[in-house]
Design a protein around this motif. Structure first.
Motif, PDB file in Angstrom:
ATOM      1  N   MET B   1     -13.103  -2.908 126.042  1.00  0.00           N
ATOM      2  CA  MET B   1     -11.784  -2.393 126.483  1.00  0.00           C
ATOM      3  C   MET B   1     -10.769  -3.540 126.428  1.00  0.00           C
ATOM      4  SD  MET B   1     -10.348   0.233 128.943  1.00  0.00           S
ATOM      5  CE  MET B   1     -11.782   1.084 128.472  1.00  0.00           C
ATOM      6  N   ASP B   3      -7.266  -5.670 127.098  1.00  0.00           N
ATOM      7  CA  ASP B   3      -6.581  -5.936 128.350  1.00  0.00           C
ATOM      8  C   ASP B   3      -5.445  -4.963 128.614  1.00  0.00           C
ATOM      9  OD1 ASP B   3      -8.151  -7.850 129.261  1.00  0.00           O
ATOM     10  OD2 ASP B   3      -6.895  -9.548 128.679  1.00  0.00           O
ATOM     11  N   PHE B   6      -6.561  -1.561 129.683  1.00  0.00           N
ATOM     12  CA  PHE B   6      -7.013  -1.621 131.073  1.00  0.00           C
ATOM     13  C   PHE B   6      -5.807  -1.621 132.006  1.00  0.00           C
ATOM     14  CE2 PHE B   6      -8.025  -4.332 134.726  1.00  0.00           C
ATOM     15  CZ  PHE B   6      -9.096  -3.637 135.246  1.00  0.00           C
ATOM     16  N   ARG B   9      -4.153   1.777 132.134  1.00  0.00           N
ATOM     17  CA  ARG B   9      -4.903   2.757 132.900  1.00  0.00           C
ATOM     18  C   ARG B   9      -4.768   2.511 134.395  1.00  0.00           C
ATOM     19  NH1 ARG B   9     -10.812   4.750 131.203  1.00  0.00           N
ATOM     20  NH2 ARG B   9      -9.674   4.937 129.279  1.00  0.00           N
ATOM     21  N   GLN B  10      -4.791   1.216 134.775  1.00  0.00           N
ATOM     22  CA  GLN B  10      -4.631   0.878 136.182  1.00  0.00           C
ATOM     23  C   GLN B  10      -3.278   1.348 136.698  1.00  0.00           C
ATOM     24  OE1 GLN B  10      -6.589  -1.152 138.539  1.00  0.00           O
ATOM     25  NE2 GLN B  10      -8.116  -0.235 137.218  1.00  0.00           N
ATOM     26  N   GLU B 178      -7.440 -27.750 135.743  1.00  0.00           N
ATOM     27  CA  GLU B 178      -8.528 -27.024 135.096  1.00  0.00           C
ATOM     28  C   GLU B 178      -9.105 -27.835 133.942  1.00  0.00           C
ATOM     29  OE1 GLU B 178      -9.789 -24.031 135.810  1.00  0.00           O
ATOM     30  OE2 GLU B 178      -8.386 -23.400 137.372  1.00  0.00           O
ATOM     31  N   TYR B 180      -9.962 -26.815 131.006  1.00  0.00           N
ATOM     32  CA  TYR B 180      -9.474 -26.560 129.646  1.00  0.00           C
ATOM     33  C   TYR B 180      -8.195 -27.319 129.350  1.00  0.00           C
ATOM     34  CZ  TYR B 180      -6.906 -22.815 132.109  1.00  0.00           C
ATOM     35  OH  TYR B 180      -6.147 -22.102 132.982  1.00  0.00           O
ATOM     36  N   ARG B 197       1.074 -23.959 125.454  1.00  0.00           N
ATOM     37  CA  ARG B 197      -0.040 -23.136 124.977  1.00  0.00           C
ATOM     38  C   ARG B 197      -1.089 -22.866 126.049  1.00  0.00           C
ATOM     39  NH1 ARG B 197      -0.526 -22.149 119.560  1.00  0.00           N
ATOM     40  NH2 ARG B 197      -1.935 -20.568 120.366  1.00  0.00           N
ATOM     41  N   HIS B 198      -1.235 -23.779 126.991  1.00  0.00           N
ATOM     42  CA  HIS B 198      -2.333 -23.610 127.947  1.00  0.00           C
ATOM     43  C   HIS B 198      -1.868 -23.413 129.388  1.00  0.00           C
ATOM     44  CE1 HIS B 198      -5.241 -24.522 124.853  1.00  0.00           C
ATOM     45  NE2 HIS B 198      -4.538 -25.582 124.529  1.00  0.00           N
ATOM     46  N   ASN B 202      -1.345 -19.427 131.573  1.00  0.00           N
ATOM     47  CA  ASN B 202      -2.262 -19.174 132.673  1.00  0.00           C
ATOM     48  C   ASN B 202      -1.590 -19.202 134.036  1.00  0.00           C
ATOM     49  OD1 ASN B 202      -5.146 -18.958 131.650  1.00  0.00           O
ATOM     50  ND2 ASN B 202      -4.328 -20.683 130.491  1.00  0.00           N
ATOM     51  N   TYR B 205       1.728 -15.540 135.547  1.00  0.00           N
ATOM     52  CA  TYR B 205       1.641 -14.180 136.081  1.00  0.00           C
ATOM     53  C   TYR B 205       2.243 -13.991 137.465  1.00  0.00           C
ATOM     54  CZ  TYR B 205      -0.500 -12.550 131.942  1.00  0.00           C
ATOM     55  OH  TYR B 205      -0.684 -12.198 130.644  1.00  0.00           O
ATOM     56  N   ARG B 295     -12.185  -6.764 137.425  1.00  0.00           N
ATOM     57  CA  ARG B 295     -12.485  -5.413 136.956  1.00  0.00           C
ATOM     58  C   ARG B 295     -13.734  -4.873 137.625  1.00  0.00           C
ATOM     59  NH1 ARG B 295     -12.131  -5.153 130.654  1.00  0.00           N
ATOM     60  NH2 ARG B 295      -9.978  -5.741 130.356  1.00  0.00           N
ATOM     61  N   ARG B 296     -13.585  -3.733 138.224  1.00  0.00           N
ATOM     62  CA  ARG B 296     -14.760  -3.140 138.849  1.00  0.00           C
ATOM     63  C   ARG B 296     -14.899  -1.723 138.374  1.00  0.00           C
ATOM     64  NH1 ARG B 296     -14.341  -5.543 144.894  1.00  0.00           N
ATOM     65  NH2 ARG B 296     -15.706  -7.276 144.509  1.00  0.00           N
TER      66      ARG B 296
END
Lengths: 348, 296, 385
Positions: B1, B3, B6, B9-10, B178, B180, B197-198, B202, B205, B295-296
Motif C-alpha cells: 500500500m 503512502d 494510506f 483512506r485515513q 540521526e 542517516y 535532501r535529508h 524528515n 511534517y 499503521r495498525r
C-alpha cells in the motif's frame, strides 16, 4: 602487505561543559592514545564493551570526527611519516611540520582532500533501522554517493545502482521501495551497497550485525567475506562480540576505556589471552556449549566513567593481579611474541 | 500500500476529517466561482472586490429578493460580501502561512543544523518578536503602514514567523542526530544537500500540520484586525469588515433584540466554518503523520 | 517434576492494517516447577509474545485468540485457568505469583521515584499482610520495653497502632485500615508499614548482590548503571517470591562482562529461591549458560523442546541445526540459512520452515507437523522423526 591506515597516538576527548558560561570543566576521554596499523587487505576486529571508545575511534578514522590530537595516515608512505616524527621530536621549524601534516595527516585535511578521502573510505553504521533516510527511495539512497562525487549520472548511474543491489543480494525490482518495506538484514545490505558505490578501499563497520538475528548475521558476515575477496577491501570491524571477531577477523585489538590493551591474531586472543581484561572477556562470552559453563571467572564491578578514568592502568580497580605499580604507572603496549601485543605489567 | 493511498483512506475514514475536507472544498468552490455565484454589477467591473451598495442608509435591511442575505450598515450587500470575502480569506490565510513557512524553514533549519552562534543569533531575534503580544504588535504595524489587506498580510507574517522558526529548529535539532544524517555526511554530502535532501524532508511534517491548523487562526486574526477597523478599506469584500459594519447592530432596538441578526450572524458563520474546516483538517493531518500512530 | 504452567493450543493474533498476523499458532508448552526454561528464536518467532501471553499483557492490536494457560499454584496446590480469570484477580497474580523482567531496565523503572520507593511499592501492594505482622511485632516490642514518662504518654497510641496493624495482618483489606489509608494526613499513621517495606527492600537489594544497598535504595534510576538497574528490576520482580519469573531478553542490552554477572545471578536465584524462570533470548550462548530445558520457536510455532544438553549435542529439527550452525564459533566455518524469515502476514503452508529446509518433502508443504516426543524430554515438530 603494506600499511593502509596508520593511527598514531590518537586521542579524541569530548569536552564536558558546565557553569553559567558553558566553559569546559572536564573531558570524556573516549579515545585516549591509540596507536594501531591496518594493513592493506586486512580484516581488523576492534573488540570492547560499551563506552570503551571503539565507535569513536572508527568515526575518527573515517573523519566524521576530528581528533583532539594524534595522527591518522591513510595510504601514506613511510618517508613523510618518519619525517613528521623526527620534526615533532625535535620540535623545530613548525612551518615545515605544518605543511607536511597538511599533506599527509588525515586529521588536518579539509575541503577537497576530505572529499577525495571520503571516496576511498566508508563507514557502515550499527543500526540499519536508523542509518537509511526513511523518506528516500532505495535507489536514491544507493545512488547518493555517486551523485555527490559526480562519478556517474543518467543511465550509467541507474545500471550501477542495479549492479550494486544485486551484488549485495537484493533484486533490482526493489529499487523503488522505501526502507520501511525491508527487513533489518536487507536494510544492512542496502547500507553496504551504498558504502560500496564509490569503490572504496577501506570500510569501517560499526557493529553491523548487532541489531540482526543470528541467521541473518551469518548471511551478512559471509557477504562481507565475499565482498572483501572480490574488491580487495580492507575492513575495520567493530564489535562487542568476541565470537564474531574470532571467527571472521585476521587480527584483533581489544579496547578498554579508550586504550588498546591487547592486540593479536584471533586464536592468540581467544586461546591464550595475556591481558587479564581480555581473559575475562573471553571467559564471559557465552558459548553455545553447555559443557563449558562451569568454572568461569566473573569480572567484578563495572567499567569506570571515561570522564574520570582511574590513574595508572585503567583496569586496575577490577583486576585481580593489580600491584602498586598498576595504580601509578600506565603500562605500555609491548610485544610478547610475534604480532601479539599486551599493555600489562603482569601479563598472564 | 503506498503512502498517499494510506493517507487518503485515513482522511476519509474519520468522519470529522471528512467533514473538514468537505467544508474546505465548499469554500474553495465558492472562491473559484465567486463571479458566477455573485456576479459583479456593470458599474463595479473595474473593482470587483468592492461590495456594491444599494443606497446610503445606515440601518441594515433584512433579506429580500434583491439582497438574499440582506444588507448591512451603509446598504452593502452581505451576500456579495461573504462570497467575494471567501477569496480575501484564502488570500490572507494562504499567503501569510506560505511566507511564514518559508521564512521559518529557512531560519529554523539554519539555526537547528549549524547550532552555535548562528542558532544563538536567530533564536534571540525570535525571542524579541515573541516578547510582544501578537495582536497588539500586528495592530501597531497596520497602524504604522496604513490599513489595507496587504498591510494586514505583512503584519500577520511578522507576528507569526518566529513560532515556525522555533518549531522547525527543534525538529531539525532532533533529526540532526540521526544516523542517516551522519551517514550522508560520511559520504561527503555538503551541508546544503544534507539539509535539503535529508533533514528537512524528515523534519517538516509537524510544521505542515501546524500550518494547516494555523490558516484558520490567521483568518481569525485578520478578521479581528478588520473588526477593529485596521484592515481592508471600507467596502472591501472581507468577512472581518462585514462583522465590523455590524458592530452597532448586534442588538436590535428595545423589544426586538434580534432584529438585525443577519448583519452579524451571516459573516460570523462564514468565519466560523472556515476556521472549523481548517482545524478539522489539521487535526486529521496530525493523526495521520503522528509517528506514534503507526499503521495498525 | 510437576508442572507450574501448562499452555495448550495457545493462539495469539494481531489484527493490523495490512492483515492478520499469527504471532503464536497453537502452542503447547509446559513450564515445570523449579526449572529454567529457555525460549529461543529469532525476530517474529513469537518468543516474547508467549511470555506476555502468560501474563495476559499482549499489546494492542494483538489478541489471545484461543487456548488455555493453566497455572498450578505451588503454595496452595490449586489450578487456575489464567485466560478465564477476572482482571482484578489477574492483577493479584502479576508481580506477585508471576513477575517479569524486561529487556530495557531503564524503561521498567519510573525516573521520578527512587529505587527503594519503587520496590517498596510492590511490597505495599502485594505483601500488606506480612508488613502488618512485622509492624505489629515492632509496636508490641515497644509496648513491652518502653518505660518512663515519654513512653507512658505514647502508650495509648501504641495500643491503637498494635490493634490496627493486627487487623492488617489478619485481613489486608479490612475496612478500617483501608479507609485510613485513603484519607490524607491520617494515612501517615500507618507509616510503620512503609518502614517495614523499605527494610525488606534493602534486604531484597542485598539479595541481588547490589553493593551498598541502603544507598542504592535512596537513588534515582538515572544514577545507576545499566547493570545495576537490571539488578534493581530483578529485585523488584523477586520481591514477592514469585513462583515464576519471566525474563524477556534480560541481558541483551548489557555488556558481556555485566551479562556474565547477571547470568550468574539468575543461576543463583533458581538455586536459592526454587522459582521457575522462563528465559526468553535470541542468544543461544546465553541459553546454554542458564537454561535447563530449551524451546526453539520459529514463526509462531515450536520446533523443538528438549534439555539444554540435548539441544546442543543432538539437535534434531533442521531449523535448530541451521541456527546452531549460524552461530560464530572459533575455528568453524559460518553456515547460513538460505532465504529469509517467514513472512508474518503470509506464512508458508504446512511446516513454516519448509521453504528454507534442506530436507523438505512434499508432505512438509501441505501439512503441519505435530510436536511429538522422540526421546525422554525431547520433543520435535518435524516429519523426519
Amino acid at each position: 602487505m603494506n600499511t593502509l591506515v596508520d593511527i598514531r597516538r590518537l586521542k579524541k576527548h569530548f569536552p564536558i561543559r558546565g557553569g553559567v558560561l558553558r566553559r569546559p570543566i572536564g573531558a570524556v576521554k573516549a579515545v585516549d592514545g591509540v596507536s594501531l596499523t591496518i594493513k592493506r587487505g586486512q580484516w581488523l576486529g576492534l573488540v570492547g564493551e560499551s563506552g570503551c571508545g571503539k565507535t569513536t575511534l572508527a568515526k575518527t578514522v573515517v573523519r566524521l570526527l576530528r581528533p583532539t590530537s594524534g595522527h591518522v595516515y591513510f595510504d601514506i608512505p613511510d618517508a613523510p611519516k618518519a619525517q613528521i616524527e623526527a620534526l615533532e621530536s625535535a620540535d623545530k621549524n613548525s612551518r615545515e611540520l605544518a605543511s607536511l601534516l597538511k599533506e599527509n595527516d588525515l586529521a588536518t585535511f579539509s575541503g577537497h582532500r576530505v572529499q577525495l578521502f571520503r571516496r576511498r573510505a566508508q563507514l557502515v553504521h550499527q543500526d540499519p533501522f536508523t542509518s537509511l533516510d526513511p523518506r528516500m527511495k532505495i535507489k536514491n539512497t544507493v545512488a547518493e554517493p555517486l551523485i555527490i562525487h559526480r562519478v556517474l549520472s543518467g543511465q550509467a548511474q541507474q545500471t550501477a545502482v542495479k549492479d550494486l543491489l544485486t551484488r549485495v543480494g537484493l533484486s533490482a525490482g526493489q529499487m523503488e521501495r522505501y526502507p520501511h518495506q525491508f527487513s533489518g538484514g536487507q536494510r544492512q545490505r542496502i547500507a553496504i551497497a551504498r558504502a560500496l558505490a564509490t569503490k572504496p578501499e577501506f570500510i569501517a563497520f560499526d557493529e553491523p550485525t548487532s541489531a540482526l538475528d543470528v541467521s541473518v548475521q551469518a548471511q551478512i558476515l559471509n557477504l562481507l567475506k565475499d565482498l572483501k575477496k572480490e574488491f580487495g577491501l580492507t575492513y575495520l570491524y567493530i564489535t562487542h562480540e568476541l565470537l564474531i571477531a574470532e571467527s571472521v577477523c585476521d587480527y584483533i585489538a581489544v579496547m578498554y576505556l579508550g586504550k588498546v590493551v591487547e592486540m593479536g591474531r584471533p586464536e592468540e586472543i581467544f586461546h591464550t589471552p595475556r591481558h587479564p581484561y581480555a581473559q575475562s572477556l573471553v571467559a564471559a562470552t557465552p558459548v553455545p556449549d553447555p559443557a563449558r559453563r562451569v568454572g568461569r571467572i566473573v569480572l567484578p564491578g563495572e567499567v569506570p566513567s571515561p570522564a574520570n578514568p582511574p590513574p595508572g592502568c585503567t583496569f586496575h580497580p577490577r583486576c585481580s593481579r593489580a600491584s602498586k605499580e598498576c595504580h601509578e604507572l600506565e603500562p605500555p603496549l609491548e610485544p610478547v611474541g610475534g604480532d601479539h601485543y599486551v599493555a600489562c605489567f603482569h601479563p598472564l | 500500500m503506498t503512502d498517499w493511498k494510506f493517507t487518503a483512506r485515513q482522511l476519509v475514514r474519520n468522519p470529522l476529517s471528512l467533514l473538514g475536507i468537505i467544508i474546505i472544498v465548499i469554500f474553495v468552490f465558492i472562491a473559484i466561482f465567486a463571479p458566477l455565484i455573485a456576479p459583479t454589477p456593470e458599474s463595479h467591473q473595474q473593482r470587483p472586490y468592492m461590495i456594491p451598495r444599494d443606497g446610503y442608509r445606515a440601518q441594515p435591511e433584512p433579506p429580500s429578493e434583491d439582497h438574499i442575505f440582506g444588507t448591512t450598515q451603509g446598504q452593502y450587500d452581505i451576500f456579495y460580501g461573504v462570497i467575494w470575502g471567501t477569496r480575501s480569506a484564502f488570500r490572507v490565510g494562504l499567503v501569510v502561512i506560505g511566507i511564514v513557512v518559508v521564512i521559518g524553514i529557512l531560519l529554523g533549519s539554519l539555526a537547528g543544523y549549524f547550532g552555535g552562534i548562528v542558532d544563538e543569533i536567530i533564536m534571540r531575534i525570535t525571542d524579541v518578536f515573541l516578547a510582544f503580544p501578537a495582536l497588539i504588535l500586528a495592530m501597531a504595524i497596520v497602524a504604522a503602514l496604513g490599513p489595507s489587506l496587504n498591510t494586514v498580510i505583512i503584519a500577520l507574517t511578522v507576528v507569526s514567523w518566529p513560532s515556525y522558526a522555533r518549531l522547525i529548529r527543534g525538529d531539525i535539532l532532533q533529526v540532526r542526530e540521526e544516523d542517516y544524517i551522519e551517514a550522508s555526511r560520511g559520504l561527503g554530502a555538503s551541508s546544503a544537500r544534507v539539509i535539503l535532501r535529508h533533514a528537512l524532508p524528515n523534519a517538516i511534517y509537524p510544521t505542515l500540520i501546524m500550518a494547516s491548523l494555523d490558516i484558520g487562526a490567521v483568518v481569525l486574526s485578520a478578521a479581528a484586525l478588520s473588526f477593529l477597523g485596521l484592515g481592508a478599506p471600507e467596502g472591501y469584500a472581507d468577512w472581518g469588515q462585514l462583522t465590523s459594519f455590524a458592530r452597532n447592530w448586534i442588538v436590535g432596538p428595545p423589544g426586538d433584540p434580534l432584529k438585525y441578526w443577519y448583519a452579524v450572524t451571516i459573516p460570523g458563520l462564514f468565519i466560523l466554518f472556515f476556521v472549523l474546516g481548517w482545524n478539522l483538517l489539521g487535526d486529521a493531518f496530525r493523526d495521520i503523520f503522528d509517528p506514534r500512530l503507526a499503521r495498525r | 517434576m510437576k508442572d507450574l504452567i501448562r499452555i495448550r493450543d495457545l493462539s495469539v493474533r494481531f489484527y493490523t492494517y495490512e492483515g492478520v498476523v499469527h504471532a503464536i499458532d497453537d502452542l503447547d508448552l509446559d513450564i515445570r516447577q523449579g526449572e529454567t526454561l529457555g525460549i529461543v528464536g529469532e525476530t517474529g518467532s513469537g518468543k516474547s509474545m508467549t511470555a506476555l501471553a502468560i501474563l495476559r499483557l499482549v499489546p494492542y492490536p494483538g489478541k489471545i485468540e484461543s487456548g488455555s494457560i493453566v497455572f498450578c499454584d505451588r503454595d496452595s496446590g490449586g489450578e487456575v485457568e489464567l485466560l478465564k480469570l477476572r482482571e482484578d484477580r489477574m492483577r493479584a497474580i502479576r508481580g506477585n505469583k508471576i513477575s517479569m523482567v524486561f529487556q530495557e531496565p531503564g524503561a521498567a523503572l519510573n525516573p521520578v521515584y527512587t529505587i527503594g520507593d519503587q520496590i517498596s511499592e510492590v511490597f505495599l501492594l502485594h505483601r500488606r499482610q506480612e508488613l502488618g505482622r512485622r509492624a505489629r511485632e515492632r509496636v508490641d516490642n515497644l509496648l513491652n520495653d518502653g518505660n518512663g514518662f515519654g513512653a507512658g504518654l505514647k502508650r495509648p497510641f501504641w495500643h491503637w497502632q498494635s490493634r490496627i496493624y493486627d487487623k492488617i495482618a489478619e485481613e489486608p483489606h479490612a475496612l478500617e485500615p483501608r479507609l485510613l489509608s485513603h484519607i490524607p494526613l491520617f494515612r501517615r499513621l500507618l507509616w510503620r508499614l512503609k518502614d517495614e517495606a523499605s527494610l525488606l527492600t534493602v534486604d531484597m537489594l542485598k539479595d541481588v548482590e547490589i553493593p551498598d544497598a541502603a544507598r542504592v535504595a535512596a537513588e534515582y534510576p538515572h544514577e545507576l548503571s545499566g547493570g545495576m538497574k537490571q539488578r534493581a528490576v530483578i529485585a523488584m520482580a523477586l520481591a514477592c517470591s514469585p513462583e515464576l519469573l519471566i525474563a524477556d531478553e534480560p541481558t541483551t542490552s548489557l555488556d558481556v562482562t555485566i551479562q556474565a554477572q547477571m547470568l550468574e545471578l539468575f543461576r543463583r536465584i533458581k538455586a536459592d529461591k526454587g522459582a521457575s524462570v522462563l528465559f526468553v533470548t535470541h542468544n543461544l550462548g546465553v541459553a546454554s549458560e542458564v537454561c535447563d530445558r530449551v524451546a526453539v520457536m520459529y514463526a509462531g510455532r515450536l520446533c523443538e523442546v528438549c534439555t539444554v544438553e540435548e539441544l546442543f549435542l543432538h539437535p534434531l529439527h533442521p531449523y535448530t541445526r541451521a541456527l546452531l550452525d549460524a552461530v560464530p564459533m572459533p575455528g568453524k566455518e559460518l553456515q547460513t540459512i538460505p532465504g529469509a524469515l517467514a513472512d508474518a502476514l503470509n506464512p508458508p503452508p504446512g511446516c513454516r520452515f519448509h521453504p528454507r529446509c534442506p530436507s523438505a518433502t512434499p508432505l512438509c508443504q501441505q501439512e503441519r507437523p505435530k510436536l511429538k516426543a522422540v526421546a525422554k524430554d525431547h520433543m520435535v515438530a518435524c516429519y523426519l522423526f
